[in-house]
Structures are given as structure tokens and as C-alpha cells.
Design a protein around this motif. Structure first.
Motif, PDB file in Angstrom:
ATOM      1  N   ASP A 159       0.789  -1.174   0.063  1.00 51.68           N
ATOM      2  CA  ASP A 159       0.208   0.030   0.081  1.00 51.68           C
ATOM      3  C   ASP A 159       0.879   1.079   0.029  1.00 51.68           C
ATOM      4  OD1 ASP A 159      -2.056  -1.436   2.375  1.00 51.68           O
ATOM      5  OD2 ASP A 159      -2.265  -1.677   0.280  1.00 51.68           O
ATOM      6  N   ASP A 160       0.177   2.213  -0.388  1.00 55.27           N
ATOM      7  CA  ASP A 160       1.107   3.511  -0.571  1.00 55.27           C
ATOM      8  C   ASP A 160       1.774   4.132   0.864  1.00 55.27           C
ATOM      9  OD1 ASP A 160       0.675   3.714  -3.139  1.00 55.27           O
ATOM     10  OD2 ASP A 160      -1.131   5.136  -2.804  1.00 55.27           O
ATOM     11  N   ASN A 161       0.951   3.498   1.762  1.00 53.67           N
ATOM     12  CA  ASN A 161       1.355   4.056   3.223  1.00 53.67           C
ATOM     13  C   ASN A 161       2.635   3.390   3.636  1.00 53.67           C
ATOM     14  OD1 ASN A 161       0.377   1.792   3.607  1.00 53.67           O
ATOM     15  ND2 ASN A 161      -0.961   2.308   5.485  1.00 53.67           N
TER      16      ASN A 161
END
Length: 84
Positions: A41-43
Motif C-alpha cells: 500500500d502507499d502508506n
């Protein structure tokens, strides 16, 4: 790696990959192993940048700087590789 790259599209389709140690030119220097790849995920991207900076020192930090200039999380994703 690039969010729209062929390898990301392939990993999203089939997560099975083969890994092998290699030199800077890509010449395989050891045994291959089966693994599973996951698009993060982007995080998780800052964690990936941090790991690259810690592992490769100044060269990794320079790589991260230019990666962020080229678009950072808007254009890139992190990949996680685990031995199967």
C-alpha cells in the motif's frame, strides 16, 4: 518501482516469482529460490525508502531523492518479497 511497470502488473496477476543473487550487471551469482511478491500500500512507501537508505547508505539516499523528485508515491510502489 514504477506503479505502472510491467513487473507490478505481472505481480498483481500472479504473485509467484523467482529470486537469485546477482552482481551489478545482473549476472546470476547463486542459487534461485521461489518466492511470493506483494505490492505494498502507499502508506508503506516511506518505510521502503528508509530501508533503501539504510541498506545502501549515501547511494540509497541519492536514489530516494531522485525517486521522490520523479513523483514519489504518486508514481511508485513498494514491493515485498518473501521466500515461498
Amino acid at each position: 518501482t514504477g506503479r505502472d511497470s510491467w513487473k507490478v502488473k505481472r505481480i498483481r496477476n500472479t504473485s509467484r516469482v523467482t529470486l537469485a543473487p546477482c552482481d551489478r550487471r545482473g549476472k546470476v551469482t547463486g542459487e534461485t529460490v521461489e518466492a511470493v511478491a506483494t505490492v505494498l500500500d502507499d502508506n508503506h512507501l516511506e518505510t521502503v525508502y528508509s530501508a533503501i537508505g539504510n541498506r545502501y547508505g549515501l547511494l540509497g539516499k541519492v536514489f530516494n531523492f531522485f525517486s521522490k523528485l520523479r513523483g514519489g508515491s504518486h508514481r511508485n510502489v513498494g514491493l515485498e518479497l518473501r521466500e515461498a
